[in-house]
Design an enzyme around this catalytic site. Structure first.
Site, short mmCIF file in Angstrom:
data_model
loop_
_atom_site.label_atom_id
_atom_site.label_comp_id
_atom_site.label_asym_id
_atom_site.label_seq_id
_atom_site.Cartn_x
_atom_site.Cartn_y
_atom_site.Cartn_z
N CYS A 96 -14.03 -27.24 0.04
CA CYS A 96 -13.94 -28.44 0.89
C CYS A 96 -14.01 -28.11 2.38
O CYS A 96 -14.68 -28.81 3.15
CB CYS A 96 -12.68 -29.22 0.56
SG CYS A 96 -11.18 -28.22 0.49
N LYS B 98 -13.41 -17.52 1.19
CA LYS B 98 -14.39 -18.51 0.71
C LYS B 98 -15.20 -19.07 1.87
O LYS B 98 -16.42 -19.22 1.77
CB LYS B 98 -13.68 -19.65 -0.01
CG LYS B 98 -13.09 -19.31 -1.37
CD LYS B 98 -12.29 -20.50 -1.90
CE LYS B 98 -11.54 -20.17 -3.16
NZ LYS B 98 -10.68 -21.30 -3.59
N ARG C 186 -4.87 -34.32 -23.61
CA ARG C 186 -3.62 -35.01 -23.25
C ARG C 186 -3.87 -36.26 -22.41
O ARG C 186 -3.00 -37.13 -22.31
CB ARG C 186 -2.66 -34.06 -22.53
CG ARG C 186 -3.09 -33.61 -21.15
CD ARG C 186 -2.03 -32.73 -20.50
NE ARG C 186 -2.45 -32.27 -19.18
CZ ARG C 186 -3.19 -31.19 -18.96
NH1 ARG C 186 -3.60 -30.45 -19.98
NH2 ARG C 186 -3.52 -30.84 -17.73
N SER C 187 -5.04 -36.37 -21.80
CA SER C 187 -5.38 -37.57 -21.01
C SER C 187 -6.24 -38.55 -21.79
O SER C 187 -6.62 -39.60 -21.25
CB SER C 187 -6.11 -37.16 -19.73
OG SER C 187 -5.29 -36.39 -18.89
N GLN D 261 -5.65 -28.00 6.95
CA GLN D 261 -6.06 -28.62 5.70
C GLN D 261 -4.97 -29.49 5.09
O GLN D 261 -3.82 -29.08 4.95
CB GLN D 261 -6.50 -27.53 4.71
CG GLN D 261 -7.73 -26.79 5.21
CD GLN D 261 -8.22 -25.69 4.28
OE1 GLN D 261 -8.54 -24.60 4.74
NE2 GLN D 261 -8.28 -25.96 2.99
N HIS E 201 -9.36 -32.90 6.28
CA HIS E 201 -9.27 -31.54 6.81
C HIS E 201 -9.82 -31.52 8.24
O HIS E 201 -10.84 -32.16 8.54
CB HIS E 201 -10.10 -30.57 5.97
CG HIS E 201 -9.52 -30.24 4.64
ND1 HIS E 201 -8.31 -30.72 4.20
CD2 HIS E 201 -10.01 -29.47 3.62
CE1 HIS E 201 -8.07 -30.25 2.97
NE2 HIS E 201 -9.09 -29.49 2.60
N ARG F 46 -19.69 -20.36 -7.48
CA ARG F 46 -20.20 -20.42 -6.10
C ARG F 46 -20.85 -19.12 -5.64
O ARG F 46 -21.75 -19.13 -4.81
CB ARG F 46 -19.07 -20.77 -5.13
CG ARG F 46 -18.58 -22.19 -5.24
CD ARG F 46 -17.39 -22.42 -4.32
NE ARG F 46 -16.77 -23.71 -4.55
CZ ARG F 46 -15.53 -24.00 -4.22
NH1 ARG F 46 -14.76 -23.09 -3.63
NH2 ARG F 46 -15.04 -25.20 -4.47
N GLY G 63 -8.25 -36.87 -12.23
CA GLY G 63 -7.76 -36.23 -11.02
C GLY G 63 -8.19 -36.97 -9.76
O GLY G 63 -8.98 -37.92 -9.81
N ARG H 137 -2.27 -24.95 5.92
CA ARG H 137 -1.94 -26.22 5.27
C ARG H 137 -1.04 -27.02 6.20
O ARG H 137 -0.07 -26.48 6.75
CB ARG H 137 -1.22 -25.97 3.94
CG ARG H 137 -1.03 -27.22 3.09
CD ARG H 137 -2.33 -27.69 2.48
NE ARG H 137 -2.78 -26.81 1.41
CZ ARG H 137 -3.98 -26.90 0.84
NH1 ARG H 137 -4.85 -27.82 1.25
NH2 ARG H 137 -4.34 -26.07 -0.13
#
Length: 343
Positions: free
Chosen positions: A130, A214, A39-40, A157, A242, A99, A12, A235
């Site tokens: 983030c 969050k 699958r990876s 973001q 960000h 968290r 990723g 977004r």
């Protein structure tokens, strides 16, 4: 002494960034293992110039592995982090799965490094959201000086916060606009190209989104539970980086000049604040950089003891991969890993 490090979710965006940063910072790793789903398996990723073949998480034995850096999503973390931790490997997880667990420390090294010792309760450490990570880096030194009462933050973001699919959707939609192709929406709730969307994560009963919650919950856990926090998360059509417009109310007086000087000396902060055209940071300039940038520092004339600041950081680095590796460095520098292994 070198360490054995596993990257879970190595294919990723954040996993690949973790591999880059481990090599860039010269982390003392004798061995680095790339892991992902079956699958990876066999996919090639790079640790510096060295190619690594991705192995399947499901069949990997973590015995003898010192640190697992996880960026594979909440459902994978909930299932696998406790299993990995039970094998004596310290898990640093980038998802939201742990968290808010009181037995799991939530760490930004510039903010609450001493809390890292709490990892021994479950052998798991959580990486913050983030947008929260860069926010608390900027807030911590100001809170230490003048005690923050309330924070109002609006985030802008980038689509990389939604992963590779988010970046692909912005690219495809932007191209479609210019060639007059139909525009399809899959990852985001509305078109993101040349638009902004005031919606990140799911809606909650009070009308906030989970992303906004969050920011509130994590700031309180890491910085101070008495601080009041409200957030609007948006977004924007930016690939990486960000940005945040932050309004802060303090208990004690603080001037813009005092804040500027404090932030210039604060770990992880870089002040770019000239009151002239271009004398501030934008997300495109933060991409690939480690610092949390702060600009537009000014007093809020509508508040007693109020400031406004503009905060920008690379969300794939300080918001995710870099922070996780800084936590790993904290474990190494404080010689906590050997104790964990012995235990």
């Amino acid at each position: 002494m070198g360490y054995k490090v596993a990257i879970v979710g190595a294919t990723g965006n954040v996993g690949r960034e973790m591999l880059n940063i481990l090599e860039e910072r010269g982390f003392p790793a004798d061995e680095v293992v790339a892991l992902a789903s079956r699958r990876s398996q066999g996919t090639e990723v790079f640790f510096g110039d060295k190619p690594l073949k991705v192995k399947a998480l499901e069949s990997y034995d973590f015995t003898g592995t010192d640190i697992a850096l996880m960026s594979a999503g909440g459902s994978v973390a909930k299932e696998w982090a406790p299993r990995i931790a039970a094998q004596g490997c310290v898990v640093i997880d980038n998802s939201s799965a742990f968290r808010y667990d009181q037995d799991v420390p939530l760490i930004v090294p510039e903010v609450n490094a001493d809390a890292v010792t709490g990892f021994t309760r479950r052998n798991i450490i959580a990486n913050p959201n983030c947008s929260t990570a860069q926010l608390v880096v900027a807030l911590k030194p100001l809170h230490d000086y003048a005690t923050i009462k309330r924070v109002v933050v609006s985030t802008y973001q980038s689509v990389s916060g939604a992963g590779k699919d988010g970046m692909d959707e912005l690219f495809q939609q932007s191209r479609a606009v210019f060639v007059a192709d139909p525009i399809s929406t899959q990852k985001f709730t509305k078109r993101i190209a040349f638009n902004v969307i005031p919606h990140i994560d799911v809606f909650m009963e009070d009308g906030s989104t989970k992303e906004e919650w969050k920011v509130m919950a994590e700031t309180k856990k890491m910085l101070d539970p008495k601080i009041k926090v409200t957030c609007t998360a948006v977004r924007v059509p930016v690939f990486i980086g960000h940005s945040e417009a932050v309004n802060i109310e303090f208990e004690k007086p603080i001037t813009a000049e005092e804040a500027r000087n404090i932030l210039r000396e604060a770990p992880g902060c870089l002040v770019i604040d000239k009151r002239e055209d271009g004398g501030y940071i934008t997300p495109i300039e933060s991409a690939g950089e480690d610092a949390t940038y702060i600009s537009r520092i000014r007093e809020d004339q509508t508040l007693e003891n109020g400031l406004n600041i503009w905060v920008v950081a690379d969300n794939l680095r300080k918001g995710a991969a870099l922070n996780a590796i800084q936590i790993a460095e904290l474990l190494v520098n404080r010689k906590l890993l050997r104790g964990a292994k012995a235990a």
